[in-house]
Structures are given as structure tokens and as C-alpha cells.
Design a protein around this motif. Structure first.
Motif, PDB file in Angstrom:
ATOM      1  N   GLU A  80       0.829  -1.208   0.000  1.00 54.28           N
ATOM      2  CA  GLU A  80       0.000   0.000   0.000  1.00 54.28           C
ATOM      3  C   GLU A  80       0.861   1.255   0.000  1.00 54.28           C
ATOM      4  O   GLU A  80       0.639   2.183  -0.753  1.00 54.28           O
ATOM      5  CB  GLU A  80      -0.860  -0.004   1.275  1.00 54.28           C
ATOM      6  N   LEU A 103       1.199   4.265  -2.801  1.00 53.65           N
ATOM      7  CA  LEU A 103       0.992   5.665  -2.465  1.00 53.65           C
ATOM      8  C   LEU A 103       2.145   6.521  -2.958  1.00 53.65           C
ATOM      9  O   LEU A 103       1.951   7.580  -3.530  1.00 53.65           O
ATOM     10  CB  LEU A 103       0.902   5.826  -0.934  1.00 53.65           C
ATOM     11  N   GLY A 121      -0.006  10.781  -4.399  1.00 48.91           N
ATOM     12  CA  GLY A 121      -1.356  10.855  -3.841  1.00 48.91           C
ATOM     13  C   GLY A 121      -1.565  12.007  -2.881  1.00 48.91           C
ATOM     14  O   GLY A 121      -0.682  12.815  -2.621  1.00 48.91           O
ATOM     15  N   GLU A 147     -13.045  10.816  -2.617  1.00 45.67           N
ATOM     16  CA  GLU A 147     -12.601   9.644  -3.407  1.00 45.67           C
ATOM     17  C   GLU A 147     -11.182   9.814  -3.971  1.00 45.67           C
ATOM     18  O   GLU A 147     -10.548   8.850  -4.378  1.00 45.67           O
ATOM     19  CB  GLU A 147     -13.605   9.263  -4.518  1.00 45.67           C
ATOM     20  N   ASP A 176      -5.851   9.421  -0.790  1.00 44.47           N
ATOM     21  CA  ASP A 176      -5.158   8.123  -0.795  1.00 44.47           C
ATOM     22  C   ASP A 176      -4.823   7.610   0.599  1.00 44.47           C
ATOM     23  O   ASP A 176      -4.571   6.427   0.784  1.00 44.47           O
ATOM     24  CB  ASP A 176      -3.862   8.243  -1.599  1.00 44.47           C
ATOM     25  N   ALA A 177      -4.723   8.540   1.571  1.00 48.86           N
ATOM     26  CA  ALA A 177      -4.416   8.116   2.945  1.00 48.86           C
ATOM     27  C   ALA A 177      -4.936   9.168   3.907  1.00 48.86           C
ATOM     28  O   ALA A 177      -5.083  10.339   3.547  1.00 48.86           O
ATOM     29  CB  ALA A 177      -2.907   7.952   3.123  1.00 48.86           C
ATOM     30  N   ALA A 231     -11.328   6.054   7.110  1.00 44.72           N
ATOM     31  CA  ALA A 231     -10.320   5.177   6.497  1.00 44.72           C
ATOM     32  C   ALA A 231     -10.926   3.808   6.226  1.00 44.72           C
ATOM     33  O   ALA A 231     -10.721   3.219   5.160  1.00 44.72           O
ATOM     34  CB  ALA A 231      -9.110   5.058   7.409  1.00 44.72           C
ATOM     35  N   LEU A 273     -13.440   3.970   3.331  1.00 45.14           N
ATOM     36  CA  LEU A 273     -12.794   4.228   2.027  1.00 45.14           C
ATOM     37  C   LEU A 273     -11.774   3.152   1.673  1.00 45.14           C
ATOM     38  O   LEU A 273     -11.208   3.166   0.588  1.00 45.14           O
ATOM     39  CB  LEU A 273     -12.063   5.589   2.057  1.00 45.14           C
ATOM     40  N   ASP A 274     -11.498   2.269   2.640  1.00 46.72           N
ATOM     41  CA  ASP A 274     -10.467   1.238   2.485  1.00 46.72           C
ATOM     42  C   ASP A 274      -9.095   1.863   2.196  1.00 46.72           C
ATOM     43  O   ASP A 274      -8.393   1.462   1.262  1.00 46.72           O
ATOM     44  CB  ASP A 274     -10.872   0.250   1.377  1.00 46.72           C
ATOM     45  N   LYS A 275      -8.757   2.862   2.988  1.00 46.07           N
ATOM     46  CA  LYS A 275      -7.471   3.555   2.851  1.00 46.07           C
ATOM     47  C   LYS A 275      -6.698   3.444   4.162  1.00 46.07           C
ATOM     48  O   LYS A 275      -7.302   3.295   5.235  1.00 46.07           O
ATOM     49  CB  LYS A 275      -7.690   5.049   2.548  1.00 46.07           C
ATOM     50  N   PRO A 276      -5.376   3.573   4.108  1.00 46.01           N
ATOM     51  CA  PRO A 276      -4.611   3.533   5.365  1.00 46.01           C
ATOM     52  C   PRO A 276      -4.793   4.814   6.177  1.00 46.01           C
ATOM     53  O   PRO A 276      -5.061   5.875   5.608  1.00 46.01           O
ATOM     54  CB  PRO A 276      -3.162   3.407   4.882  1.00 46.01           C
TER      55      PRO A 276
END
Ligand code: KG4
Ligand code: ZN
Length: 350
Positions: free
Chosen positions: A4, A8, A13, A83, A86-87, A111, A114-117
Motif C-alpha cells: 500500500e 501511495l 497521492g 474519493e 489516498d491516505a 479510512a 474508504l479502504d485507505k490507510p
């Protein structure tokens, strides 16, 4: 999660950063190249002013009300949408636990959905990072003096993202002492900027304050003695907001606080021989402190760095900047559900 981070790094991002450690609700959008696209800070000063200091319960309730509009404003000013993020980055601590939890829970939920770190950030390290936002090429080793309403700490920085705590306040923070004196005199909140304005043109040598002396050349700070001495003078002289001696008194107190801060820094410069010294935190906005800090640098042959005023007081750009740097250095990012808030710093225990 390493995969991930690599992804990035490649796509330049965007990070959405959130800061709610005390009484400012803040959000920022910053690129992985550390370009600040937006930096929104909503202060709660007016809500806490009647109490002369931050009321934790009011602060956390207010963060709940304002976090969504502040985040929306930060996205809007950056001309981007959720959207495209990215993080996420969020202040984990130290700070007021109720306030921190609002930011941490908000960032974790976002997070997750959105399935983001999400990268947890230490507030004190973020303040130090604020200097690098304006000056990315600071030479090492360096010393960083962090002076705010909640903290007064001195760090040795051997390299990028490495912090060694050399000293911290044993009682009040410097900003807290200024806030308390202002409160006692009924001058308003926050006290630091009011004291600075009212002290302008005053005689800093008019009232004498004994500087705190630490045993064993410790690099710790102490401001409760200065504060008690100031309160004694206020009572004995009957000082009030309209007293003719107030300007000289405030100038003298401000000067004593600056001397106390720089005395420890001077000891640390002698002991650690840094190439650079950094000044950060809300009190770093203070002109007298900045001038004397730069003077100390000139005398000792090191280079002085301090951030622009907007990055001194609490903000989310510094949180996002540190997250971007951690990503660049490949720091591991724990799973979202492991992120938690902490009230007291445990990042610098030696
Ligand atoms: O960094 P900050 O926004 O919050 C904390 O992490 O504590 O710092 C707030 C502190 C307050 O104590 C405020 O009185 C002080 O910074 N401050 C100043 C000035 N502007 C803010 N102190 C002295 N002079 C100023 N111009
Ligand atoms: Zn702060």
C-alpha cells in the motif's frame, strides 16, 4: 501494508490530515510531495474565553459538531473530493483525551469506509515537523524547542524522523503560564497574544524575576515559580488591566519567560553542538522569543529556523506533512483498528 505504501509513493497521492488534540478543529489536504493544498483551522477560543482556559468537555463536544464541516471545507479549498484521498493522518496524542478521540474515531471510520490507510501522528513530533514544512533542508544534528500551551520540550534530532527528548517542563508549559497570568488580570484568552500586544513598548527590565535553576545541569524547564512570583507582584502592586505599570510588568514577565526558555537551549547547544536550532509551537509566534532565539543562533554560530505563524499554532498541515514523510521513509502503517488515542506522550521516554 508495505504494498500500500509503495503504491501511495508512486502515484503522488493526497493525504487528508485531521488534528483535534486541544481546542482547534483542523483539517488539511497535503500531497505526498508535501505541497499544502488546504489548511483549515477552526478555533474554539471564543467558547473557552469566559473560563480563561480550555474546558475539556466543551472542547470535545465542539469538535463533534465541527469536524465534518471543517473536513468538507479542507477538501473544497483543495478542490478535491474524498474519493481522491489516498491516505488519512490523524493526531493520536498527547492532548485532551476526549478531543483526541473525536479526531481518531472520525479518521478511523473514514479510512475503514474508504479502504485507505490511516497514519497515527504524535502531536509533538508534528509541531517539530511544522518547521520542515517551510524549510525542508535543515542540516542535522539539530535541536528543537517546542513551546506551546500544553508543552515545553527540548529535542535532539540526530537525523530526519529521529527525536530524543532532552528536557521538558516539570510543571506549567510556557504558554500555559502566559495564559494564567492573562486570566488572573482579566485580559482575555488565549493569554499569549494578549500579553504580547499589551507588553509592546514596555520596559522588560522594570520588574525582576529570578530564573528557575535546575540541579545537575538538567535541561528541564519550570514555569510555576515565575508564575507564582508574577501573581505576588500583581497582588502587592494592585496591578489591573488599566494600571499604568501593567505594560512594564507584562514586558518583564514575557522577557523572563523567554530567558528561561533560551537558558536551557543555550546549555543544550553547548552540550550537543548542533548545526541548526528549531523553534515551534504556539508560543513560537511571539516576537520577543523569535528575536532572542535568532540572536542566540548568531552568537553560537548555528542556523535558526522557525515556521510561519500559521504553522506555529495547532494545525493539520503539520500532521499531514509528518505522515507524508513517514510514508516516504517506509514506516510501517498498522491496521486501521489498531489506531488509538493517548493522552500522555509515551513516544519519547528514555
Ligand atoms: O501550539 P498551540 O496552538 O497549542 C498547544 O499545543 O498547546 O499553542 C497555544 C499556546 C497558547 O498558550 C497561547 O497563549 C500561545 O500558544 N500563543 C502565544 C502567542 N500566540 C499563541 N504566546 C505568546 N505570544 C504569542 N504571540
Ligand atoms: Zn500544539
Amino acid at each position: 501494508m508495505d504494498r500500500e505504501v509503495k503504491r501511495l509513493d508512486q502515484n503522488n497521492g493526497l493525504i487528508l490530515a485531521i488534528e483535534t488534540s486541544c481546542d482547534e478543529t483542523a483539517a488539511a489536504v497535503i500531497s505526498l510531495q508535501r505541497e499544502v493544498r488546504s489548511n483549515v483551522v477552526l478555533s474554539q477560543d471564543k467558547l473557552h474565553a469566559p473560563f480563561g482556559g480550555v474546558v475539556p468537555e466543551i472542547a470535545s463536544r465542539q469538535h463533534l459538531k465541527t469536524i465534518l464541516p471543517v473536513v468538507e471545507k479542507a477538501l473544497g479549498q483543495a478542490k478535491t473530493k474524498l474519493e481522491n484521498i489516498d491516505a488519512l493522518a490523524v493526531t493520536q496524542g498527547p492532548g485532551l483525551i476526549g478531543s483526541l478521540l473525536v479526531g481518531v474515531c472520525f479518521a478511523k471510520s473514514l479510512a475503514y469506509s474508504l479502504d485507505k490507510p490511516v497514519i497515527g501522528i504524535d502531536h509533538l513530533q508534528a509541531h517539530v515537523e511544522s518547521v520542515f514544512l517551510d524549510f525542508p533542508d535543515i542540516p542535522f544534528p539539530a535541536l528543537a524547542l517546542l513551546v506551546s500551551g500544553g508543552h515545553t520540550s527540548l529535542f535532539f534530532l540526530p537525523a530526519r524522523l529521529a527525536y530524543r527528548l532532552l528536557g521538558r517542563t516539570r510543571d506549567d508549559a510556557a504558554g500555559e503560564a502566559l495564559d494564567k497570568i492573562a486570566k488572573f488580570l482579566g485580559l482575555g484568552y488565549p493569554g499569549g497574544p494578549v500579553v504580547e500586544k499589551m507588553a509592546e513598548g514596555g520596559d522588560p527590565g522594570r520588574f525582576e524575576f529570578a530564573l528557575p535553576k535546575m540541579k545537575d545541569r538538567s535541561l528541564d524547564f519550570s514555569f510555576s515559580g515565575l508564575k507564582t512570583a508574577a501573581l505576588k507582584i500583581i497582588r502587592e502592586k494592585g496591578l489591573s488591566s488599566s494600571h499604568p505599570d501593567l505594560k512594564d510588568f507584562l514586558a518583564s514577565f514575557e522577557a523572563a519567560a523567554v530567558d528561561a526558555l533560551l537558558a536551557s537551549l543555550q546549555l543544550a547547544i553547548d552540550a550537543y553542538q548542533p548545526k541548526a536550532i528549531l523553534l515551534c509551537g504556539g508560543v513560537a509566534r511571539n516576537r520577543r522569543l523569535r528575536v532572542h532565539f535568532e540572536e542566540l543562533a548568531r552568537q553560537t554560530g548555528v542556523v535558526a529556523y522557525s515556521p510561519s505563524p500559521e504553522f506555529c499554532t495547532d494545525n493539520a498541515a503539520m500532521v499531514g506533512a509528518l505522515a507524508a514523510e513517514k510514508i516516504r521513509f517506509g514506516h510501517p502503517i498498522p491496521p486501521v483498528f489498531q489506531l488509538d488515542a493517548y493522552a500522555r506522550s509515551n513516544a519519547f521516554q528514555e
